[in-house]
Each structure stands twice: as C-alpha cells, then as structure tokens.
Design a protein around this motif. Structure first.
Motif, mmCIF file in Angstrom:
data_model
loop_
_atom_site.group_PDB
_atom_site.id
_atom_site.type_symbol
_atom_site.label_atom_id
_atom_site.label_comp_id
_atom_site.label_asym_id
_atom_site.label_seq_id
_atom_site.Cartn_x
_atom_site.Cartn_y
_atom_site.Cartn_z
ATOM 1 N N UNK A 221 0.829 -1.216 0.000
ATOM 2 C CA UNK A 221 0.000 0.000 0.000
ATOM 3 C C UNK A 221 0.854 1.252 0.000
ATOM 4 N N UNK A 222 1.929 1.231 0.793
ATOM 5 C CA UNK A 222 2.793 2.416 0.875
ATOM 6 C C UNK A 222 3.499 2.668 -0.454
ATOM 7 N N UNK A 223 4.048 1.617 -1.056
ATOM 8 C CA UNK A 223 4.766 1.797 -2.323
ATOM 9 C C UNK A 223 3.820 2.270 -3.420
ATOM 10 N N UNK A 224 2.621 1.690 -3.497
ATOM 11 C CA UNK A 224 1.641 2.143 -4.481
ATOM 12 C C UNK A 224 1.263 3.602 -4.248
ATOM 13 N N UNK A 225 1.085 3.984 -2.991
ATOM 14 C CA UNK A 225 0.699 5.361 -2.678
ATOM 15 C C UNK A 225 1.772 6.348 -3.128
ATOM 16 N N UNK A 242 -4.984 4.417 -0.014
ATOM 17 C CA UNK A 242 -3.762 3.615 0.041
ATOM 18 C C UNK A 242 -2.948 3.939 1.298
ATOM 19 N N UNK A 243 -2.852 5.201 1.638
ATOM 20 C CA UNK A 243 -2.121 5.584 2.843
ATOM 21 C C UNK A 243 -2.821 5.051 4.095
ATOM 22 N N UNK A 244 -4.145 5.072 4.083
ATOM 23 C CA UNK A 244 -4.897 4.536 5.223
ATOM 24 C C UNK A 244 -4.685 3.030 5.351
ATOM 25 N N UNK A 245 -4.663 2.320 4.208
ATOM 26 C CA UNK A 245 -4.430 0.880 4.237
ATOM 27 C C UNK A 245 -3.041 0.559 4.773
ATOM 28 N N UNK A 246 -2.069 1.376 4.412
ATOM 29 C CA UNK A 246 -0.716 1.197 4.938
ATOM 30 C C UNK A 246 -0.724 1.244 6.466
ATOM 31 N N UNK A 247 -1.380 2.254 7.030
ATOM 32 C CA UNK A 247 -1.420 2.411 8.488
ATOM 33 C C UNK A 247 -2.216 1.280 9.139
#
Length: 473
Positions: A221-225, A242-247
């Motif tokens: 998620x972080x890399x995609x964001x 995407x940033x929310x999914x990372x967290x």
C-alpha cells in the motif's frame, strides 16, 4: 516454541576458506540482484521506446523488485530457524535464475516485469542469508571486516550496474545484461553447495501467515501510494485510501506479532533505541543510494545527451572507491571503534549529496563523477559499520530478527526512494515541451530532497556512537 538460532556448542566460529566462499556465494546473488536493478535504470529510455511506456511505468522495473524484496525479507528470520541454510540458498538461486531467464527471453514489458519479481524473491531470500552467515559464523574479533566484505555487495552493485549495464546495452542490447549474469550464477551455485555450513539447530516453528500478509499489504500500500501519488493526485480519494491501508495493515501486523507465540519478527528489537536510530540512518542512506542511482543516469542521458555507456560510467569510479573501502572500513571499526569511521562516512555522504543539489543546474560528467566518489566513500565507510554496531546492541537470540528488520526496511526505503524521485521527475515532465529542461527541473528538486535526508544519518549516528551510549553496550 521458538529457540535460539545462535551457533550451537558443536559449531566453532572460525575464519576459514569455507566461511569466505559461503559469503561470496550468497553475496554474488545479492550483488547480481542489485546490479540488474541499477543496470536496467540506464536502459529506461530504450525500454520506454521499445515497449511504448512512460517514465512512471518503466520505473516499476525497480519498484516492483524492491517491493518484493521488502515483502520476502521479513520471512528471513523464520526461514533461518526453520530450514537448513544450504536448502535456503538453493531455493533462492532457483528463483533468481528463473527470473534471469524470464528477463532474457521477455517479449513484452509484463514478462520482463515478471522476471524482476522472480529475481526479487531470490534476492530477498539470499540477502539476509549472507548477513546471517556472517553474524552466526564469523569470529567476534573479525566481525567488522566480515561485515565490511558483506556490505561490499551494496557498495559495488549500484555503481557496477549502470556502468557495465550501459556498456552491454549500448553494444549488445539490454538482454545482454541478463545473459552476462548466467555463468556467474552457475559459479555461485556450486560455491554455495560446497561451502555453506549449518551453524544452528533447525526448529519446526509455525509460519505466521496472517502476520506476513499484514506486513506485505502494508508495504504494498505504501509503495503504491508513493509511486502513483503524482498520477492520482496526492489528496485524491484513492491516494488517501492507500495511505490509510498502509497504516491499518501496519497496526494489525504490530498487534499480531505481539500476541503470537512464534512471531514473524520479534518486535522487541525496537525497544533498544540505539538500534532504532542505527536502522534509521541505514534506511535514509538507502533511500539516497537508490534515488541517486535513478537520477544520475536519467539526468545524464536526457539533459546532457550522453549515451548509455557514458551515463552508466558516472557511477563506476565511486564503485571502485566503495569496493576498496568496504573491507577497510571494517578494519577501522575493529581498530578505532564505531564513532570515527561512522561519522566520517556520514559526513562524506552528506557532502556528496549536497554537491549534487548545489550544482544540479549544470552537472557535467566529470563533476558528477567526483561528487559520486565523495558520496560512495561515505556510503562504504558508514553502512557496514552502522549495521555491525546496531546489531551489537541486541541480544544474540534476536540478532536474526534485527538483521531481518534492517534488510526489510532497507529494501522498502530503496523502493520508496526510487518511487519518490521518479514521481518528482515525472511530474516535472508532464505536459512539458522541452523534456531536457523539465527533467533538469525535476532532478533539481529531487537532489535537494536527498540532501535534506542525508542530514539524518549524521545526526542519528552522532547520538548512537556518543561515548555514553557506547559504554552501555
């Protein structure tokens, strides 16, 4: 129940030919992985023309590889406990060779990308294996030198790739980069089978599948964001999702690892603040290394009009300096302690990055070579010594976990560094009528960002290596 993977009473730490050859065997695969990664950076303009893709798409050659590394490396502590060392090596080699063959025979960009993913799996297994062998089997008095030899891989490969890869691509086509590696990998395979020894007991632990899925989802998620931010818009709903999914995935991973009996990674390593700041320094430097490996060849070709060979050779002399200094820096650590060589290296890395930022408007080949030599001197002096020092703060039973943390975050940082620098340059190029001017503008911003980040390793290691902290080892 998890058991220690430190050398057992039946294994004697000794510096002999088999130890050296086992490090060389695992190091060749890691070296090859990073070499292909940076060599292909030089071929991006060619790949873009051949496959009809843009900058944001072609840089997934690097980002996908580093993302797979960041997903695979967290499993290294489990693999180290669960399977014999030689079997891990053979598995890694089979994945990597399959990726090389896939890249060599690629007739489309997705096929080429699949090859990079297979290579990432192989390298993701091999890279921590090399450092696990060193920390488990090398004599304590020679640890600095052996870690220096290990980090020689990361010191040389980012520079060998563009120079040798550029020459191969310009004279024989980009597929020659993959073809040239096959005989080297065959040598590595037989060296590993002959030399790799088992230094700890194999334990039948269960694999934490949910934990691995959580950390994989978080990193992806972080890399995609970061990679797609410029395309989607940094405040778009998809970007924020995407940033929310990372967290969310990261929080679920942390919660999971704290509650299971056999975690994927023992998060207790983060309770040691000196280790944390050492990891921060390594991660920031890796961000800069991969950022420069993308920016310099791209700038040289698009802005300066250089060929692939000339663009790649800019990093070659820094590679030579790094190759010479990596093992010597380990000797400096063994003789002088951590503070002097690490702070010298961090200062050189900061100076080299600042020079790129200050002179990015008119960056000719010769000054670029000199600037990168300064940076490579700092990188080779700092990285291995920082890794050795940081792992030295951890108990023996959690060193494999610390090794997994360092290698995981290193690869993730490299993926983010490539994505960020590519996004900055790509944003400057969008809609531009003068591609050279737009690339120079984007590169100027990216170089300035890297210079700011280069302050962090110096500040972090100034605190870590303070006399008060080193006395508490």
């Amino acid at each position: 129940m998890q058991q220690s993977t430190t050398p057992t009473g039946g294994f004697e730490r000794r510096l002999d030919a088999k130890l050296i050859l086992s490090i060389v065997a695992t190091g060749i695969m890691s070296f090859s992985g990073v070499t292909v990664e940076t060599a292909m950076n030089v071929t991006f303009p060619t790949l873009m023309a051949e496959f009809g893709i843009d900058t944001s798409t072609v840089q997934w050659m690097t980002t996908s590889y580093l993302l797979v590394l960041a997903i695979i490396v967290p499993t290294s502590s489990y693999l180290n406990r669960r399977f014999p060392t030689r079997r891990i090596f053979v598995t890694a080699m089979l994945f990597y060779i399959a990726g090389i063959v896939c890249g060599l025979t690629a007739i489309s960009f997705p096929m080429l990308l699949m090859g990079r993913i297979l290579e990432g799996i192989g390298t993701g297994i091999a890279l921590p294996l090399m450092f696990n062998i060193i920390t488990e089997q090398a004599p304590e008095k020679n640890m600095g030198v052996m870690m220096g030899i290990g980090t020689l891989v990361t010191a040389m490969a980012p520079a060998v790739g563009p120079s040798v890869g550029g020459w191969l691509a310009e004279n024989f086509g980009w597929r020659a980069i993959f073809a040239a590696l096959l005989p080297i990998l065959v040598v590595s395979f037989f060296l590993g089978i002959f030399s790799i020894r088992q230094s700890h007991e194999v334990v039948r632990d269960s694999f934490d599948v949910p934990g691995w899925l959580f950390i994989a989802g978080s990193f992806a998620s972080l890399v995609f964001a970061v990679d797609m931010g410029a395309t989607w818009g940094w405040t778009s709903p998809l970007e924020l999702t995407m940033l929310a999914l990372f967290i969310i995935f990261l929080a679920l991973f942390i919660r999971r690892e704290r509650s299971v009996e056999d975690p994927l990674i023992h998060l207790s390593v983060f309770s040691e603040k000196r280790f944390d700041f050492g990891v921060l320094a390594i991660v920031c430097l890796q961000f800069i290394v991969l950022g420069l490996s993308f920016l310099i060849p791209n700038y040289s070709q698009v802005v300066m009009g250089a060929g692939e060979t000339e663009a790649g050779s800019i990093l070659l002399y820094g590679c030579i300096v790094g190759a010479c200094m990596a093992p010597l820096s380990g000797q400096l650590l063994d003789r002088l302690g951590a503070r002097k060589p690490i702070l010298f290296g961090a200062s050189c890395a900061l100076l080299g990055t600042l020079l790129f930022a200050l002179f990015s408007d008119h960056l000719a080949t010769l000054p670029a070579i000199c600037f990168y030599i300064v940076f490579a001197l700092g990188q080779s002096t700092m990285v291995g010594n920082t890794m050795t020092t940081s792992l030295g703060f951890l108990p023996a039973q959690t060193k494999p976990d610390g090794n997994a943390v360092i290698n995981t975050l290193q690869q993730l940082s490299g993926a983010i560094g490539t994505s960020v620098c590519s996004a900055i340059v790509n944003a400057a190029q969008l809609g531009a009528s003068d591609m050279a001017l737009a690339t120079m503008t984007g590169s100027r911003i990216a170089y300035a960002l890297l210079a700011c980040i280069a302050i962090v390793p110096l500040a972090s290691m100034t605190w870590v290596t303070s006399p008060r902290n080193m006395q508490r080892r």
